[in-house]
Motif scaffolding. Structure first.
Motif, short mmCIF file in Angstrom:
data_model
loop_
_atom_site.label_atom_id
_atom_site.label_comp_id
_atom_site.label_asym_id
_atom_site.label_seq_id
_atom_site.Cartn_x
_atom_site.Cartn_y
_atom_site.Cartn_z
N LEU A 238 0.82 -1.21 0.00
CA LEU A 238 0.00 0.00 0.00
C LEU A 238 0.86 1.26 0.00
O LEU A 238 0.51 2.26 -0.62
N VAL A 239 1.99 1.22 0.70
CA VAL A 239 2.90 2.36 0.66
C VAL A 239 3.44 2.53 -0.76
O VAL A 239 3.53 3.65 -1.28
N GLY A 240 3.77 1.43 -1.41
CA GLY A 240 4.24 1.51 -2.79
C GLY A 240 3.21 2.13 -3.71
O GLY A 240 3.56 2.88 -4.64
N ALA A 241 1.94 1.86 -3.45
CA ALA A 241 0.88 2.43 -4.27
C ALA A 241 0.84 3.95 -4.20
O ALA A 241 0.35 4.62 -5.11
N GLN A 242 1.37 4.51 -3.11
CA GLN A 242 1.36 5.97 -2.96
C GLN A 242 2.38 6.65 -3.87
O GLN A 242 2.33 7.87 -4.06
N LEU A 243 3.29 5.89 -4.45
CA LEU A 243 4.30 6.48 -5.32
C LEU A 243 3.69 7.09 -6.57
O LEU A 243 4.31 7.95 -7.21
N GLY A 244 2.51 6.65 -6.92
CA GLY A 244 1.84 7.20 -8.10
C GLY A 244 0.86 8.30 -7.79
O GLY A 244 0.16 8.78 -8.69
N ASP A 245 0.79 8.73 -6.54
CA ASP A 245 -0.16 9.78 -6.16
C ASP A 245 0.32 11.14 -6.66
O ASP A 245 1.53 11.41 -6.69
N PRO A 246 -0.61 12.03 -7.02
CA PRO A 246 -0.19 13.36 -7.48
C PRO A 246 0.37 14.25 -6.38
O PRO A 246 1.03 15.25 -6.67
N ASP A 247 0.12 13.92 -5.11
CA ASP A 247 0.59 14.75 -4.00
C ASP A 247 2.09 14.52 -3.79
O ASP A 247 2.51 13.43 -3.42
N PRO A 248 2.93 15.54 -4.01
CA PRO A 248 4.39 15.33 -3.88
C PRO A 248 4.83 14.99 -2.46
O PRO A 248 5.81 14.25 -2.28
N LEU A 249 4.12 15.50 -1.44
CA LEU A 249 4.49 15.17 -0.06
C LEU A 249 4.24 13.70 0.22
O LEU A 249 5.05 13.04 0.89
N LEU A 250 3.14 13.17 -0.29
CA LEU A 250 2.82 11.76 -0.10
C LEU A 250 3.82 10.89 -0.85
O LEU A 250 4.33 9.90 -0.30
N ARG A 251 4.11 11.24 -2.09
CA ARG A 251 5.10 10.46 -2.86
C ARG A 251 6.45 10.46 -2.16
O ARG A 251 7.12 9.43 -2.06
N GLY A 252 6.86 11.64 -1.67
CA GLY A 252 8.16 11.73 -1.01
C GLY A 252 8.22 10.91 0.26
O GLY A 252 9.23 10.25 0.54
N ALA A 253 7.13 10.94 1.05
CA ALA A 253 7.10 10.15 2.28
C ALA A 253 7.19 8.66 1.96
O ALA A 253 7.90 7.91 2.64
N ALA A 254 6.47 8.22 0.93
CA ALA A 254 6.48 6.80 0.56
C ALA A 254 7.86 6.37 0.10
O ALA A 254 8.37 5.31 0.50
N ALA A 255 8.50 7.19 -0.75
CA ALA A 255 9.84 6.83 -1.24
C ALA A 255 10.84 6.80 -0.09
O ALA A 255 11.72 5.92 -0.04
N SER A 256 10.72 7.74 0.84
CA SER A 256 11.64 7.78 1.98
C SER A 256 11.51 6.53 2.83
O SER A 256 12.51 5.94 3.26
N LEU A 257 10.28 6.09 3.08
CA LEU A 257 10.07 4.88 3.87
C LEU A 257 10.64 3.66 3.15
O LEU A 257 11.38 2.87 3.74
N LEU A 258 10.30 3.50 1.87
CA LEU A 258 10.75 2.32 1.13
C LEU A 258 12.26 2.27 1.05
O LEU A 258 12.86 1.18 1.09
N GLU A 259 12.90 3.42 0.96
CA GLU A 259 14.37 3.46 0.93
C GLU A 259 14.97 2.89 2.20
O GLU A 259 16.03 2.26 2.18
N SER A 260 14.29 3.06 3.33
CA SER A 260 14.82 2.61 4.62
C SER A 260 14.56 1.13 4.90
O SER A 260 15.10 0.58 5.86
N LEU A 261 13.74 0.49 4.06
CA LEU A 261 13.29 -0.88 4.36
C LEU A 261 14.20 -1.97 3.80
O LEU A 261 14.07 -3.13 4.20
#
Length: 657
Positions: free
Chosen positions: A319-342
């Motif tokens: 579900l976090v990965g699904a946020q990477l395609g959202d138009p909201d840049p804050l949401l995309r950035g948060a999702a990418a930051s989390l996935l990078e740490s995993l």
């Protein structure tokens, strides 16, 4: 107002930045009619007089004047002053912190005096529950719950005030304050819990019910409904929209729910603690909300959960990965930051990350995909490595691709060959050397040797060791480096000697040269030198069996890390677990940060590690990550803990192989 303020000897007192002679001006600024002056004065007090929560003699001297400000209706922004007093007087101390023999006794005594001084004037807060200023009413409940000396009276007042309070956020503050009283005063907990439970009734507003659930999770988790996650998610969804339903509790419609709802959910997550499955279910609901801001907040909550607790996170990660395609840049950035740490835990989002690579140059998503060892990261990595300012984290992610990173070797070689051999060499070369080592790019030997030979005198050890690790990874293909490696065995740096010995062994297998150098290092005075030697001897393995007596002598060292390293090395050079295993079992219990290396050794031992099976099973049963630190975390903590779990499973599996 401020009677006697000029009679206080402020100049004799201090705060975080020296003399407190500026404090009277700050206090008067809090009463100014100018909003900017009030804000500046408040900032100044927090910065100096209450710096990072500290209490100085000047802080104590301020308390009577701050209480006077709170009691003066003509003063604006009194809610901020109430919050300041709550912070100054609300520090809980236990008996140990008030020990006069303790070096920090003076600081603790200041906190205790501050708490007593604010509590002595806490009756002023009683009249604030129905103050015309909503900001004052918002701050008063917490102040009363934490500072007033008659919590039973406060509990009655808080409950009674709820029915007449029109402001949504203030109503939630009243509920939170009741929860604080329940936590702080066991004698009142049952009474408070009964009242909180009444707020779960269906005729109460969703926000109020969510607030009550949150406080029950903190002070009476046994009273929570079994379906806490679905209940909280439904209440959260019901708070979406322009206002709040108000039936049955006298509350009016408030503004958009998201800001305070997110605060409640953070508190609820914290209160649920090790109920990881419930928290995962709650996050699943949050991540499927129609509100992008709630999904953004949920992603950041995932950070805290996954960093500290083990669990089945596949669906949450998807579900976090699904946020990477959202138009909201804050949401995309948060999702990418989390996935990078995993690291490996990001696997369920691999396709989403790869899709993101095709649509953008999102650097964090690229690193996340590369850390999965996914070859779909290669084209974007090649472009990133061409950037004039080399992205270090992208280069350090290359080794996770292993030999699949071979197509990157040309650009890595060229970039390494262009690096200036100056005092900045380590910062520029280390990521490239790590990448070439991980890719086993043996064709880069000339470039690696150039760096090895050109390491500067200042800071040269670090880059030398990085180059030696690359040569170790190249193995026999780096035979041309043997003369340099033999020369480095005479280095004054013990860490360089150990790294050179490992490299020379990997490249040539020349035990006759390597082993005397390591045995000499093993006999050095410092524990760091001996640890380096022990690890290198373990890498040599059975060919270093002559060093076994010296390693046995270190099993009783007073240095716990050295005992552990010696035990691991002794196993690897002798193949006998009898002497090493008791030391490793003790080290497991006394040094949790050494468990990854110990688990790796136990997995190598196979059936011989049978006495350690209870330790392995106990580790796998723990919900909390082994390396969690309160107040901080490392960028590789999740990866290291997941590696520990994998090694524990491998060690257990080896018992039946």
């Amino acid at each position: 107002m401020f009677t006697g303020i000029d009679e206080v000897d402020w100049a004799s007192m201090g705060h975080a930045y020296g003399s407190a002679d500026d404090v009277p001006g700050l206090l008067r600024g809090l009463a100014s009619a100018d909003p900017a002056e009030r804000e500046s004065a408040l900032d100044g007090i927090y910065a100096a007089v209450h710096h990072q929560g500290d209490v100085y003699d000047s802080t104590l001297a301020c308390i009577p004047f701050l209480l006077e400000l709170v009691a003066s209706p003509e003063v604006q922004d009194r809610g901020a002053v109430v919050e300041l007093l709550t912070s100054i007087g609300g520090i809980d101390l236990d008996g140990d912190e008030l020990d006069p023999e303790d070096e920090e006794f003076e600081d603790a005594a200041n906190y205790a005096m501050a708490a007593a001084a604010v509590a002595a004037g806490a009756d002023v807060f009683l009249g604030l529950l129905d103050d015309p200023d909503a900001g004052v009413r918002l701050a008063a409940p917490c102040a009363l719950a934490m500072l007033h000396g008659d919590p039973a009276q406060v509990l009655v007042l808080l409950r009674d005030r709820l029915a007449g309070e029109p402001d949504t956020e203030v109503r939630l503050a009243l509920v939170e304050a009741v929860g604080r009283i329940a936590l702080r005063h066991e004698s009142l907990r049952a009474e408070a819990v009964v009242w909180l439970t009444t707020l779960l009734a269906p005729d109460r507003s969703p926000g109020l019910r969510l607030a009550a659930l949150t406080q029950l999770a903190r002070c009476a988790p046994g009273r929570l409904p079994d379906d806490i996650a679905s209940t909280a998610t439904a209440l959260l969804r019901a708070t979406d929209g322009p206002g709040l339903p108000s039936s049955g509790d006298g509350g009016g419609s408030g503004p958009g729910a998201a800001p305070w709802a997110d605060d409640l959910l953070r508190t609820l997550h914290s209160a649920l603690g090790d109920r990881v499955d419930d928290r995962i279910a709650l996050l699943t609901g949050q991540l499927t909300s129609a509100d992008a801001s709630q999904r953004t907040d949920a992603v950041w909550m995932c950070h805290g959960l996954i960093r500290a607790w083990r669990g089945a996170y596949d669906e949450v990660v998807r579900l976090v990965g699904a946020q990477l395609g959202d138009p909201d840049p804050l949401l995309r950035g948060a999702a990418a930051s989390l996935l990078e740490s995993l690291f490996g835990l990001a696997l369920p989002a691999a396709d989403a990350l790869a899709t993101r690579m095709g649509a953008t140059d999102d650097h964090r998503a690229l690193v996340a995909l590369a850390r999965l060892g996914d070859a779909r990261a290669l084209p974007a990595l090649a472009e990133a490595l061409e950037q004039p300012d080399l992205p270090r984290d992208a280069a350090f992610a290359v080794p996770y691709l292993g030999t699949r990173a071979a197509p990157l070797a040309p650009v890595l070689r060229r970039r390494l060959g262009e690096v200036a051999l100056d005092e900045q060499l380590f910062d520029r070369a280390a990521p490239l050397l790590s990448a070439l080592a991980g890719a086993r790019a043996t064709e880069a030997l000339p470039e690696v040797l150039r760096v090895l030979r050109g390491a500067p005198a200042r800071g040269g050890e670090w880059v030398t060791e990085s180059a030696l690790r690359a040569l170790t990874a190249f193995g026999p293909a780096a035979a041309a480096a043997a003369p340099e490696l033999r020369a480095l065995l005479r280095s004054p740096s013990s860490s360089v000697v150990a790294a050179a010995a490992r490299a020379l062994w990997a490249v040539t297998g020349d035990g006759a040269t390597v082993l005397p150098a390591l045995r000499e290092l093993l006999a050095a005075d410092g524990p760091d030198e001996r640890r380096s030697a022990a690890a290198a001897l373990g890498a040599v393995g059975p060919a270093a069996v002559d060093a076994a007596p010296a390693l046995r002598g270190l099993l009783t060292s007073p240095e716990r890390w050295l005992r552990m390293d010696a035990a691991v090395a002794l196993w690897r050079v002798t193949g006998g677990a009898g002497e090493s295993l008791p030391v490793l079992r003790t080290a497991w219990e006394e040094n949790r940060y050494g468990r990854v290396e110990i688990a790796e050794c136990l997995a190598e031992m196979g059936p011989a590690a049978a006495p350690a099976v209870p330790l392995l099973r106990a580790e796998l049963s723990r919900p909390r990550r082994h390396n969690v630190l309160d107040g901080g975390s490392g960028s590789h903590d999740i990866e290291q803990d997941e590696r520990l779990l994998s090694l524990c499973r491998a060690a257990l599996a080896s018992q039946t192989d």
